[in-house]
Design a protein around this motif. Structure first.
Motif, short mmCIF file in Angstrom:
data_model
loop_
_atom_site.label_atom_id
_atom_site.label_comp_id
_atom_site.label_asym_id
_atom_site.label_seq_id
_atom_site.Cartn_x
_atom_site.Cartn_y
_atom_site.Cartn_z
N UNK A 1 -18.75 40.17 0.60
CA UNK A 1 -18.61 38.80 1.30
C UNK A 1 -18.32 38.87 2.56
N UNK A 2 -18.36 40.10 3.41
CA UNK A 2 -17.72 40.44 4.62
C UNK A 2 -18.26 39.32 5.75
N UNK A 3 -19.47 38.50 5.43
CA UNK A 3 -20.06 37.64 6.36
C UNK A 3 -19.51 36.11 6.02
N UNK A 4 -18.64 36.04 4.90
CA UNK A 4 -18.53 34.58 4.28
C UNK A 4 -18.05 33.57 5.33
N UNK A 5 -17.41 33.90 6.44
CA UNK A 5 -16.72 32.96 7.32
C UNK A 5 -17.69 32.78 8.56
N UNK A 6 -18.84 33.34 8.58
CA UNK A 6 -19.76 33.11 9.88
C UNK A 6 -20.69 32.12 9.31
N UNK A 7 -20.83 30.82 9.24
CA UNK A 7 -21.80 30.04 8.84
C UNK A 7 -21.98 28.97 10.04
N UNK A 8 -23.16 28.28 9.90
CA UNK A 8 -23.49 27.51 11.01
C UNK A 8 -23.26 26.15 10.84
N UNK A 9 -23.02 25.73 9.49
CA UNK A 9 -22.90 24.13 9.21
C UNK A 9 -21.15 24.14 8.56
N UNK A 10 -20.46 23.55 9.42
CA UNK A 10 -18.94 23.44 8.99
C UNK A 10 -19.07 22.88 7.69
N UNK A 11 -19.72 22.18 7.33
CA UNK A 11 -19.57 21.18 5.97
C UNK A 11 -20.15 21.86 4.85
N UNK A 12 -20.62 23.10 5.29
CA UNK A 12 -21.31 23.93 4.09
C UNK A 12 -20.86 25.42 3.99
N UNK A 13 -19.78 25.72 3.75
CA UNK A 13 -19.27 27.18 3.75
C UNK A 13 -20.04 27.77 2.63
N UNK A 14 -20.25 29.05 2.63
CA UNK A 14 -21.10 29.75 1.59
C UNK A 14 -20.22 29.83 0.47
N UNK A 15 -21.17 29.77 -0.76
CA UNK A 15 -20.44 29.91 -2.06
C UNK A 15 -20.22 31.51 -2.22
#
Ligand SMILES: Cc1ncc(COP(=O)(O)O)c(C=O)c1O
Length: 396
Positions: free
Chosen positions: A205-219
């Protein structure tokens, strides 16, 4: 010599160097590298200050288990990030020196090489999974993540007679290179398979904190387990990292979290292997896990790049906004290696051919006719690189 070393494949970047050998790129254009997935945003001051302020720690040997302060910072982060009611800092968390070494070491810990072990890897995939399996005496089996299934890994393609021999299964979510995040349904099916066949799930899960929608962090895997009522995290080990989250790839810092029984054995393995984290790095890591402001800012920088890049590239080429990570997975109208080589020759931009990130499986290489474009450079370079890719695509 260990004969299994001969089974390792050249790393994708070695293949890229060979592809570009003898090619002279256009001298009129400055070089732009979008091939390597190395974070290039600035390291936060709070991390540098914590590291510099604790150099006296260099005078002592660290414990492999890490300090209670670091383990507690990681456990607290996990509970906040994944709304978990409890993570035990003593038994369910271990610091590691970046997720790469832990992804490798977990295979050496859990695999029983006397029983014809199989390790399932997503395909395309991060090459360490395959090397870890081979050096643990196991056989890698590749499950394709192709366009026709929205890049979800097709576990149903693994033959029924293989499953009983599976001892370890690597997940990468958000995925490198596709950026796809696993859904709760997919997790439920994997957990059922793990219960049936007894294999360990190593969730990268090394990319878990790089997501584009602040309201939808990856599960994440632990969150999925909790939501499905598996509070003991049995047979799950998550490997996570500060490299991308906090722009410290050179600090080599991450963690393993999950099944306490597996982590107990992992700690034994690591003690012999020499997997302890340097004391100043432990202090700086705890400071990084306690702070989210710099991570929000980091995501903002990636979001700006993706928002500007996507319309430019998706007009002439097929690609989509990833669920997470910092890559665009772009379909090429000509073979991927040819696309990458000609793009380099004519436009001085380097990208990674998708087939270098995958293996032939089920009669196909699912990376074929794709390139991976890493949006890691500064904004202007990324957008100029993307503009050149679009121009090149239009000329084909
Ligand atoms: C999918 C994936 N996993 C793990 C790593 C290793 O990262 P680190 O060892 O810096 O945590 C990388 C690095 O690029 C990666 O792409």
């Amino acid at each position: 010599m260990n004969p299994d070393l001969d089974r390792l494949q050249p790393y994708p970047f070695e293949k890229l160097r060979a592809l570009f050998a003898g090619v002279t790129p256009s001298a009129a254009l400055a070089p732009i590298s979008l091939s390597i997935g190395e974070p290039r945003h600035a390291t936060p001051d709070l991390v540098k200050a914590a590291l510099a302020g604790n150099l006296s720690g260099l005078a002592s040997y660290p414990a492999t288990a890490g300090t209670p302060a670091l383990r507690e910072a990681i456990a607290a982060w996990l509970m906040r990030r994944y709304t978990l009611p409890a993570v035990d800092a003593t038994s369910q968390v271990l610091p590691v020196n970046g997720s790469r070494e832990a992804l490798f070491a977990i295979a050496q810990t859990v695999i029983d090489r006397t029983r014809g072990a199989v390790v399932i890897c997503p395909n395309p995939f991060y090459q360490i999974y395959e090397g870890a399996a081979l050096l643990a005496g196991a056989t890698p089996e590749f499950a394709n993540a192709a366009r026709d299934r929205g890049f979800a890994v097709d576990y149903a393609s693994v033959p029924a007679d293989v499953w009983p021999r599976v001892q370890l299964l690597y997940v990468c979510s958000p995925g490198n290179p596709t950026g796809r995040v696993m859904t709760l349904d997919e997790w439920a099916r994997l957990f059922e398979a793990s219960d049936r066949h007894g294999f360990v799930i190593a969730s990268d899960e090394c990319y878990s904190e790089l997501y584009l929608d602040e309201t939808r962090p990856p599960l994440g895997a632990l969150e999925a387990a909790h939501r499905l009522g598996r509070t003991d995290f049995r047979r799950i080990v998550v490997l996570s990292s500060l490299s991308k989250r906090s722009n410290v790839p050179g600090m080599r810092s991450g963690f393993a979290a999950g099944d306490a029984e597996i982590l107990k054995r992992f700690l034994v393995y690591r003690t012999y292997h020499g997997g302890a984290m340097s004391p100043p790095v432990q202090v700086a890591s705890a400071a990084a896990w306690r702070d989210e402001a710099h991570v929000v800012e980091n995501r903002r920088l990636y979001r700006e790049k993706f928002a500007a890049a996507l319309p430019l590239v998706s007009a002439p080429l097929e690609t989509a906004m990833p669920d997470g990570g910092f890559y665009l997975w772009v379909r090429t109208p000509v073979p991927d290696a040819e696309f990458a080589r000609e793009l380099f020759r004519q436009y001085n931009v380097s990208v990674l051919p998708g087939s270098y990130l995958a293996r032939e499986s089920g009669g196909t290489n699912p990376g074929r006719n794709y390139v991976r474009v890493a949006l890691v450079a500064q904004f202007d370079d990324c957008i100029e690189g993307i503009r050149r890719i679009a121009e090149f695509a239009r000329s084909i």
